[in-house]
Design a protein around this motif. Structure first.
Motif, PDB file in Angstrom:
ATOM      1  N   SER A 200       0.844  -1.194   0.000  1.00 47.79           N
ATOM      2  CA  SER A 200       0.000   0.000   0.000  1.00 47.79           C
ATOM      3  C   SER A 200       0.880   1.245   0.000  1.00 47.79           C
ATOM      4  O   SER A 200       2.046   1.197   0.403  1.00 47.79           O
ATOM      5  N   THR A 201       0.295   2.352  -0.423  1.00 45.43           N
ATOM      6  CA  THR A 201       1.062   3.603  -0.399  1.00 45.43           C
ATOM      7  C   THR A 201       1.391   3.997   1.044  1.00 45.43           C
ATOM      8  O   THR A 201       2.422   4.613   1.287  1.00 45.43           O
ATOM      9  N   ALA A 202       0.543   3.616   2.000  1.00 46.49           N
ATOM     10  CA  ALA A 202       0.838   3.891   3.419  1.00 46.49           C
ATOM     11  C   ALA A 202       2.093   3.142   3.863  1.00 46.49           C
ATOM     12  O   ALA A 202       2.953   3.702   4.549  1.00 46.49           O
ATOM     13  N   THR A 203       2.209   1.885   3.449  1.00 46.81           N
ATOM     14  CA  THR A 203       3.405   1.097   3.781  1.00 46.81           C
ATOM     15  C   THR A 203       4.637   1.686   3.115  1.00 46.81           C
ATOM     16  O   THR A 203       5.687   1.826   3.742  1.00 46.81           O
ATOM     17  N   ILE A 204       4.510   2.043   1.858  1.00 45.29           N
ATOM     18  CA  ILE A 204       5.638   2.632   1.125  1.00 45.29           C
ATOM     19  C   ILE A 204       6.073   3.925   1.797  1.00 45.29           C
ATOM     20  O   ILE A 204       7.269   4.159   2.008  1.00 45.29           O
ATOM     21  N   SER A 205       5.125   4.741   2.178  1.00 44.34           N
ATOM     22  CA  SER A 205       5.419   6.010   2.844  1.00 44.34           C
ATOM     23  C   SER A 205       6.107   5.782   4.188  1.00 44.34           C
ATOM     24  O   SER A 205       7.076   6.478   4.532  1.00 44.34           O
ATOM     25  N   ARG A 206       5.636   4.801   4.946  1.00 43.59           N
ATOM     26  CA  ARG A 206       6.239   4.492   6.246  1.00 43.59           C
ATOM     27  C   ARG A 206       7.691   4.046   6.076  1.00 43.59           C
ATOM     28  O   ARG A 206       8.578   4.455   6.829  1.00 43.59           O
ATOM     29  N   ILE A 207       7.949   3.233   5.066  1.00 41.08           N
ATOM     30  CA  ILE A 207       9.310   2.756   4.824  1.00 41.08           C
ATOM     31  C   ILE A 207      10.189   3.894   4.331  1.00 41.08           C
ATOM     32  O   ILE A 207      11.353   4.007   4.734  1.00 41.08           O
TER      33      ILE A 207
END
Length: 98
Positions: free
Chosen positions: A70-77
């Motif tokens: 998800s874009t949320a996961t990508i952003s967190r990483i």
């Protein structure tokens, strides 16, 4: 100066020492199959792939298509890569050296 983790505890120290005792990929598979669920292991592997692709300057859309993250996961990483403890950077550099 040594790194001081906010997560430091004796049980986590023991987990990391156990991981460092593993000698090869087969031993890693055996240990992680026992200690993690399939979904947990897939999530960890996905995060590493996202970090690798971010370090290669891929776009969020490209990473989302490749990894299904998800874009949320990508952003967190991405936040970890920029402001984190440099764990991803250390591992990615070591992987490049192999």
């Amino acid at each position: 100066m040594a790194y001081e983790s906010k997560l430091k505890r004796e049980d986590i120290d023991e987990l990391f020492k156990a991981i460092l005792l593993l000698d090869n990929e087969e031993e890693c598979y055996r240990f992680f199959e026992d200690i993690c669920t399939i979904n947990e292991l897939h999530a960890i592997a996905q995060r590493l792939q996202v970090a690798k692709l971010l370090s290669e300057e891929k776009t969020y859309n490209e990473i989302e298509k490749i990894t299904k993250a998800s874009t949320a996961t990508i952003s967190r990483i991405n936040k970890c890569l920029v402001y984190g403890a440099d764990g991803y950077k250390i591992v990615l550099e070591k992987l490049k050296e192999e």
